[in-house]
Design a protein around this motif. Structure first.
Motif, PDB file in Angstrom:
ATOM      1  N   ASP A   1       3.193  -6.004   3.530  1.00 48.30           N
ATOM      2  CA  ASP A   1       2.950  -4.816   4.345  1.00 48.30           C
ATOM      3  C   ASP A   1       3.845  -4.868   5.588  1.00 48.30           C
ATOM      4  OD1 ASP A   1       1.869  -2.551   5.430  1.00 48.30           O
ATOM      5  OD2 ASP A   1      -0.211  -3.262   5.440  1.00 48.30           O
ATOM      6  N   ILE A   2       4.799  -3.934   5.659  1.00 51.51           N
ATOM      7  CA  ILE A   2       5.771  -3.849   6.753  1.00 51.51           C
ATOM      8  C   ILE A   2       6.701  -5.065   6.697  1.00 51.51           C
ATOM      9  CG2 ILE A   2       6.102  -3.430   9.238  1.00 51.51           C
ATOM     10  CD1 ILE A   2       3.152  -2.644   9.413  1.00 51.51           C
TER      11      ILE A   2
ATOM     12  N   GLU B   1      -5.246   2.181   2.499  1.00 48.71           N
ATOM     13  CA  GLU B   1      -5.155   1.065   3.462  1.00 48.71           C
ATOM     14  C   GLU B   1      -5.417   1.566   4.874  1.00 48.71           C
ATOM     15  OE1 GLU B   1      -3.408  -2.025   6.152  1.00 48.71           O
ATOM     16  OE2 GLU B   1      -2.958   0.103   6.030  1.00 48.71           O
ATOM     17  N   GLU B   2      -4.712   2.641   5.222  1.00 47.22           N
ATOM     18  CA  GLU B   2      -4.820   3.161   6.600  1.00 47.22           C
ATOM     19  C   GLU B   2      -6.205   3.763   6.867  1.00 47.22           C
ATOM     20  OE1 GLU B   2      -2.502   2.277   8.410  1.00 47.22           O
ATOM     21  OE2 GLU B   2      -0.551   2.439   7.413  1.00 47.22           O
TER      22      GLU B   2
ATOM     23  N   HIS C   1       0.829  -1.216   0.000  1.00 49.52           N
ATOM     24  CA  HIS C   1       0.000   0.000   0.000  1.00 49.52           C
ATOM     25  C   HIS C   1       0.857   1.257   0.000  1.00 49.52           C
ATOM     26  CE1 HIS C   1       0.113   1.249   4.331  1.00 49.52           C
ATOM     27  NE2 HIS C   1       0.151  -0.040   4.614  1.00 49.52           N
TER      28      HIS C   1
ATOM     29  N   ASP D   1       6.226   1.094   6.316  1.00 52.08           N
ATOM     30  CA  ASP D   1       4.765   0.897   6.253  1.00 52.08           C
ATOM     31  C   ASP D   1       4.154   1.936   5.332  1.00 52.08           C
ATOM     32  OD1 ASP D   1       2.152   0.261   6.677  1.00 52.08           O
ATOM     33  OD2 ASP D   1       2.057   1.012   8.726  1.00 52.08           O
ATOM     34  N   ASP D   2       4.030   1.716   4.023  1.00 49.67           N
ATOM     35  CA  ASP D   2       4.414   0.435   3.489  1.00 49.67           C
ATOM     36  C   ASP D   2       5.279   0.652   2.253  1.00 49.67           C
ATOM     37  OD1 ASP D   2       4.457  -2.328   2.990  1.00 49.67           O
ATOM     38  OD2 ASP D   2       2.627  -2.218   1.810  1.00 49.67           O
TER      39      ASP D   2
HETATM   40 ZN   LIG Z   1       0.609  -0.984   6.458  1.00 48.21          ZN
END
Ligand SMILES: [Zn+2]
Length: 445
Positions: free
Chosen positions: A210-211, A182-183, A130, A150-151
Motif C-alpha cells: 500500500d503506497i 480499505e479507505e 487495495h 494509493d493504491d
Molecule cells: Zn492506501
C-alpha cells in the motif's frame, strides 16, 4: 576481549554462509516490468474514481468496472496456468454502518487463486493491494480520485506478480487479491480475513502492499528509491495466556510471526533484488494509521505491510487541484515505476521462495534438561514438501536480523553458544535452496 572474540566468530561464520539465488526465481524477478506496472496503473486511473461508494453499474467509471477489469486481467493470465489459476470478484452486500458507508453497497474483492501442485499441502500465501481510492472527503464518490500510488501501486504489483507467477507452478497455493473498502475502514480485507479464519485457511504469510511506488516527500525533498519499508508487529495481540507467559519467560517479544516474516523478507528480498534495502520498522503500521494486513494480524496470521520510504502527502487523499503553484492529487506523473519494479520484485521473490519451500520444521525444541553453556536444538521433519536439510539461525539478543546461518542435514544440533546469550531458530530448506519461515524453539524437557 571475550565479546570481541564472539563477534568475530559470528561475523566470520556469517560470511561463510553463501546462498545462491534459485535460477527460476531470479528469472521471474527479471520479468517484472516497469512498463507493465505503468500500463496497469494508467488503466485503473482511467476509471475516474474507485471510491468504494462509487457506481458499480457504469461500464467505464467507478469501482465496479475497475474490479471487473482486474479480474479480466487475472483471467487472461489464467490461460497460461494449466488450469491452476481461477479468478472471480468475491462480493458481499454491506448495509450503511453509520460511519463511512452511508448506502447499501456491493463490496467486491478481485481475487485470483493459483492452486498449489501438492494436494496434501494446504499452505496459502497472500499478496494484496487495495483497489479503492479517495479524495479529501472519504465520502465523495463522484470526484476524480486517481489513486495512482494509493493504491494503484499495490494493485499493479499484485497484477504483475499474477502475470509472471501464473506461468510457474508451486507446491503451495498463492492468492492474488485487490481488495476494496480499505479507505472505508478496511472492509474488504476484514471480510477476507474473517472468511479465512472461519474456513480455517492455513495462511503462512500475507504481504500487503500500500503506497509503494513514489520516491519523494514534498516536505523533506529527499528522493529515495533504494529503500522500502516493511512494517511488522512484534508479536500478536492474540497471544494471550500461556503463550504470552512464554514470550515473557523466553524474551521473545521481538520474535512474533509478523516480525519473523519481516526478517525473512529482508533476507530473501535483498537476495533477489539489487539496489534495494528492506528497512524493518518495528510497528504494525505507520503512526495511528492502518492497512489491510491488520485484520489478518488480528486473526493471528503473519501479515506485514510494504510502504515506500517517503510518503508525499500532497499526493495522497487529496482533491485534484493546483494551489499556489503546487499540484495536489494522486496522479501517475508523480510515480517512479523503476522503484515500483524493484518493490514488486521483492514481493515476487518472497512469495516464490515461500511457496517453493518445504513447510516449516515441526516440534522445534531447545533442550533445557541440563544447565549448559552450549545449546542443543531438536526438531521434526516438515509436514509438506521435501526438506533436504535445515538452516540453523542465530543472532545476538540485540540484533534485529539473523547474523549466523548454518546448514545441517540432521534433525538435531548442539552449538557451542549459550541459549542465554543468543536467539535461535530453524528453517527447512530444499534442493533448490528455498527455505521456509523460521521456527523459534519452544522448551524441550
Ligand atoms: Zn492506501
Amino acid at each position: 576481549m571475550v565479546i570481541l572474540c564472539l563477534l568475530f566468530v559470528i561475523r566470520n561464520s556469517f560470511a561463510q554462509t553463501i546462498i545462491n539465488r534459485d535460477s527460476e526465481i531470479e528469472q521471474m524477478v527479471k520479468e517484472v516490468s516497469s512498463d507493465s506496472l505503468k500500463s496497469y496503473i494508467l488503466k485503473i486511473v482511467s476509471f475516474g474514481t474507485r471510491n468504494t461508494l462509487s457506481t458499480t453499474t457504469d461500464k467505464k467509471r467507478g469501482i465496479g468496472s475497475a474490479r471487473e477489469w482486474v479480474v479480466q486481467k487475472f483471467n487472461e493470465f489464467a490461460k497460461n496456468s494449466s488450469g491452476r489459476m481461477t479468478a472471480y470478484v468475491d462480493t458481499i452486500t454491506l448495509q450503511p454502518d453509520g460511519r463511512r458507508v452511508d448506502v447499501a453497497i456491493s463490496l467486491g474483492n478481485a481475487m485470483a487463486t493459483l492452486k498449489g501442485t501438492d494436494p496434501n499441502d494446504d499452505r496459502i500465501y497472500i499478496i494484496s493491494g487495495h483497489l479503492d481510492s479517495r479524495v479529501t472527503d472519504v465520502m465523495n464518490r463522484t470526484a476524480d480520485a486517481p489513486g495512482a500510488n494509493d493504491d494503484g501501486s499495490g494493485v499493479a504489483a499484485v497484477i504483475e506478480c499474477a502475470r509472471i507467477m501464473s506461468r510457474h507452478s508451486f507446491p503451495a497455493t498463492i492468492i492474488f487479491v485487490a481488495v476494496s473498502g480499505e479507505e472505508q475502514s478496511l472492509l474488504g480485507s476484514g471480510y477476507l480475513a474473517d472468511k479465512a479464519k472461519k474456513q480455517n485457511w492455513n495462511i503462512d504469510a500475507m504481504l500487503n502492499n500500500d503506497i509503494m511506488g513514489s520516491n519523494n516527500s514534498n516536505e523533506t525533498n529527499i528522493i529515495d528509491n533504494t529503500r522500502l519499508r516493511v512494517f511488522s508487529e512484534a508479536y500478536s495481540t492474540t497471544d494471550t495466556g500461556r503463550i504470552a507467559q512464554n514470550i515473557r519467560n523466553l524474551g521473545l517479544e521481538n520474535d512474533g510471526k509478523a516480525r519473523q516474516l519481516a526478517r525473512y523478507v529482508k533476507e530473501i528480498g535483498e537476495r533477489y533484488v539489487d539496489n534495494l534495502q528492506v528497512v524493518m520498522i518495528y510497528r504494525n503500521d505507520r503512526f495511528l494509521r492502518g492497512g489491510d494486513h491488520t485484520p489478518f494480524v488480528q486473526k493471528g496470521y503473519a501479515a506485514i505491510r510494504f510502504t515506500e520510504m517517503n510518503e508525499n502527502f500532497n499526493h495522497q487523499h487529496q482533491d485534484l487541484r493546483t494551489e499556489k503553484g503546487i499540484v495536489y492529487g494522486d496522479l501517475p506523473e508523480f510515480m517512479d515505476f523503476e522503484y515500483l519494479r524493484k518493490n514488486t520484485g521483492i514481493n515476487l521473490a518472497c512469495l516464490a521462495n515461500l511457496a517453493k519451500a518445504p513447510s516449516m520444521p515441526q516440534d522445534v525444541k531447545v533442550d533445557v534438561r541440563n544447565l549448559s553453556n552450549s545449546t542443543t536444538l531438536t526438531w521434526k521433519d516438515s509436514k509438506n514438501g521435501k526438506a533436504k536439510g535445515y538452516y540453523i539461525l542465530m543472532r545476538e539478543t540485540t540484533s534485529p536480523i539473523w547474523q549466523n546461518k548454518r546448514y545441517t542435514s540432521q534433525t538435531s544440533i548442539t552449538l557451542p553458544y549459550s541459549k542465554d546469550n543468543y536467539f535461535f531458530a530453524v528453517q527447512s530448506v530444499n534442493d533448490n535452496g528455498n527455505e521456509s519461515l523460521p521456527v523459534v524453539p519452544g522448551v524441550g524437557r
